[in-house]
Design a protein around this motif. Structure first.
Motif, mmCIF file in Angstrom:
data_model
loop_
_atom_site.group_PDB
_atom_site.id
_atom_site.type_symbol
_atom_site.label_atom_id
_atom_site.label_comp_id
_atom_site.label_asym_id
_atom_site.label_seq_id
_atom_site.Cartn_x
_atom_site.Cartn_y
_atom_site.Cartn_z
ATOM 1 N N SER A 89 40.782 48.998 -18.238
ATOM 2 C CA SER A 89 41.411 49.352 -16.969
ATOM 3 C C SER A 89 41.305 50.865 -16.777
ATOM 4 C CB SER A 89 42.877 48.916 -16.944
ATOM 5 O OG SER A 89 42.983 47.508 -16.999
ATOM 6 N N ILE A 90 40.767 51.265 -15.643
ATOM 7 C CA ILE A 90 40.573 52.690 -15.334
ATOM 8 C C ILE A 90 41.374 53.036 -14.073
ATOM 9 C CG2 ILE A 90 38.882 54.465 -14.725
ATOM 10 C CD1 ILE A 90 36.800 52.916 -16.295
ATOM 11 N N TYR A 91 42.054 54.158 -14.142
ATOM 12 C CA TYR A 91 42.896 54.581 -13.018
ATOM 13 C C TYR A 91 42.024 55.044 -11.847
ATOM 14 C CZ TYR A 91 46.707 56.771 -10.426
ATOM 15 O OH TYR A 91 47.637 57.105 -9.463
ATOM 16 N N ASP A 92 42.245 54.436 -10.697
ATOM 17 C CA ASP A 92 41.531 54.805 -9.465
ATOM 18 C C ASP A 92 42.430 55.734 -8.655
ATOM 19 O OD1 ASP A 92 40.233 55.004 -7.035
ATOM 20 O OD2 ASP A 92 39.675 52.884 -6.958
ATOM 21 N N GLN A 93 42.064 57.008 -8.592
ATOM 22 C CA GLN A 93 42.899 57.998 -7.901
ATOM 23 C C GLN A 93 42.958 57.745 -6.402
ATOM 24 O OE1 GLN A 93 41.329 61.831 -9.031
ATOM 25 N NE2 GLN A 93 42.539 61.901 -10.918
ATOM 26 N N ARG A 94 41.909 57.180 -5.846
ATOM 27 C CA ARG A 94 41.902 56.946 -4.394
ATOM 28 C C ARG A 94 42.948 55.911 -3.992
ATOM 29 N NH1 ARG A 94 35.798 55.376 -3.405
ATOM 30 N NH2 ARG A 94 36.342 54.196 -5.281
ATOM 31 N N HIS A 95 43.100 54.881 -4.817
ATOM 32 C CA HIS A 95 44.050 53.822 -4.479
ATOM 33 C C HIS A 95 45.356 53.941 -5.259
ATOM 34 C CE1 HIS A 95 40.022 52.155 -3.473
ATOM 35 N NE2 HIS A 95 40.669 51.677 -2.419
ATOM 36 N N GLU A 99 42.252 49.866 -12.084
ATOM 37 C CA GLU A 99 41.244 48.864 -11.717
ATOM 38 C C GLU A 99 40.538 48.395 -12.987
ATOM 39 O OE1 GLU A 99 37.154 48.462 -9.047
ATOM 40 O OE2 GLU A 99 38.397 50.265 -8.927
ATOM 41 N N PHE A 100 40.428 47.081 -13.140
ATOM 42 C CA PHE A 100 39.806 46.515 -14.337
ATOM 43 C C PHE A 100 38.290 46.492 -14.186
ATOM 44 C CE2 PHE A 100 38.337 42.767 -16.821
ATOM 45 C CZ PHE A 100 38.659 43.252 -18.089
ATOM 46 N N HIS A 101 37.614 47.087 -15.151
ATOM 47 C CA HIS A 101 36.158 47.082 -15.186
ATOM 48 C C HIS A 101 35.715 46.095 -16.267
ATOM 49 C CE1 HIS A 101 35.281 50.784 -12.689
ATOM 50 N NE2 HIS A 101 36.595 50.813 -12.821
ATOM 51 N N ASP A 138 46.315 44.589 -20.300
ATOM 52 C CA ASP A 138 47.489 45.147 -19.631
ATOM 53 C C ASP A 138 48.339 44.062 -18.982
ATOM 54 O OD1 ASP A 138 46.652 47.699 -20.351
ATOM 55 O OD2 ASP A 138 45.490 47.951 -18.513
ATOM 56 N N GLY A 139 48.435 42.919 -19.654
ATOM 57 C CA GLY A 139 49.258 41.825 -19.170
ATOM 58 C C GLY A 139 48.643 40.991 -18.067
ATOM 59 N N VAL A 140 47.399 41.294 -17.678
ATOM 60 C CA VAL A 140 46.715 40.552 -16.620
ATOM 61 C C VAL A 140 45.600 39.720 -17.232
ATOM 62 C CG1 VAL A 140 45.428 40.716 -14.462
ATOM 63 C CG2 VAL A 140 47.239 42.363 -14.958
ATOM 64 N N THR A 141 45.524 38.455 -16.870
ATOM 65 C CA THR A 141 44.524 37.546 -17.417
ATOM 66 C C THR A 141 43.323 37.446 -16.487
ATOM 67 O OG1 THR A 141 46.198 36.248 -18.585
ATOM 68 C CG2 THR A 141 44.087 35.188 -18.173
ATOM 69 N N HIS A 142 42.141 37.553 -17.063
ATOM 70 C CA HIS A 142 40.896 37.464 -16.307
ATOM 71 C C HIS A 142 40.053 36.335 -16.894
ATOM 72 C CE1 HIS A 142 41.792 41.525 -14.682
ATOM 73 N NE2 HIS A 142 42.198 41.777 -15.919
#
Length: 324
Positions: A89-95, A99-101, A138-142
């Protein structure tokens, strides 16, 4: 719903076309190729252990190419991190949000090359995705999607800089096999094609990813007589009481034997399992799940020998399986 004879014939035809395509790349190894596709259509993962230069990577690549889906190759090294496989997961400063890559594990066929060169921490990153087909970050399942198969390779000879796969990891592989050296006729054909590098030889796609999922679902409907399940249970029980064994086959291993026997039966054009299906698969499905007693290993015992002896000593069903 139980598979009918006509469906078994169609399944066998598709299976043979898959095998035939890969045989053009991996010469003289029909049995190993059939085992590999049995693992794929049983919705399992395959571990290939052999000496260098026998075509482990070529086989894995050819299987991926034969299925019109996505494939990725991960070269396992000591400095590989779990996030390098599953994604980060990388922090997107615009949003203003993370965001998960997705990592390379998000593919239909994933080649984990030299898996035992990665650290145990990195190897453990595969446990969830191989068992449940999902990655939790980060607690999110993909979900990784279907079909999904990990084909891992390892070299049993060179142990410097490697980490032994833990039992929990080995248990996730539905099957373990080796390729071995080619016979004389196949070796001549390989040498005749020496002008082509291995990665230049490709396999034309035979089935779509969606068709593979449908065939896997169809394989689950193969009929298994109660006498066959009793036979598998007796084989598994025997691994737990064998004097050479410290840790026998798990319940997961017993289920794997039933699942692969169903697929092999359909691949042979049958809509029912026979004892010979179980016998053929006992060693590749069960042997890598055994943990031998150190003294027995020192005396030269191997897991394959233990399974072979158990198969000989465990009588198959005496009554013919029902074919309804």
């Amino acid at each position: 719903m139980t598979m009918i004879p006509e469906q078994a014939t169609q399944f066998a035809d598709a299976f043979d076309r898959l095998v035939s395509g890969v045989e053009d790349v991996v010469l003289g190894k029909n049995h190993v190729i059939r085992l590999a596709f049995t693992a794929l259509l049983s919705e399992g993962h395959l571990l290939l252990e052999d000496v260098p230069g026998t075509g482990k990577t070529s086989l894995a690549r050819a299987i991926a190419q034969s299925v019109r889906g996505t494939s990725n190759r991960v070269q396992f090294t000591p400095d590989l991190l779990p996030g390098d496989i599953t994604g980060v997961s990388i922090y997107d400063q615009r949003h203003g949000a993370f965001e998960f890559h997705r990592g390379p594990i998000f593919a239909n066929i994933v080649l984990a090359d030299e898996i035992n060169r990665a650290s145990p921490k990195t190897q453990s990153a595969l446990l969830e995705v191989m068992e449940e087909g999902q990655v939790t970050t980060d607690g999110v399942t993909h979900q990784v999607g279907t079909p999904f198969m990990v084909i891992a390779t390892q070299n049993p000879i060179e142990q410097a800089g490697t980490y032994r796969l833990p039992e929990a990891q080995l248990d996730r592989f539905i099957m373990k096999s080796s390729i071995g050296y080619p016979d004389h006729a196949s070796m001549i054909r390989i040498l005749d094609g020496a002008g082509h590098r291995a990665h230049e030889v490709t396999v034309a796609p035979v089935l779509t990813a969606e068709t593979v999922v449908e065939l896997a679902a169809l394989a689950r409907t193969v009929f298994v007589d109660p006498s066959i399940t009793d036979y598998v249970s007796r084989l598994v029980d025997a691994t737990r009481t064998a004097p050479e064994v410290r840790l026998g086959v798990s319940v997961r291993g017993a289920l794997a034997l039933i699942r692969t026997a169903k697929t092999l039966a359909a691949a042979n054009g049958r809509h029912y399992v026979i004892p010979d299906d179980v016998k053929v698969l006992a060693e590749p499905v069960l042997a890598h799940r055994l943990l031998l007693d150190p003294e027995s290993e020192f005396d030269g015992a191997t897991a394959s020998q233990v399974i072979a002896q158990i198969v000989v000593e465990t009588p198959p069903p005496s009554e013919r399986a029902h074919r309804d």
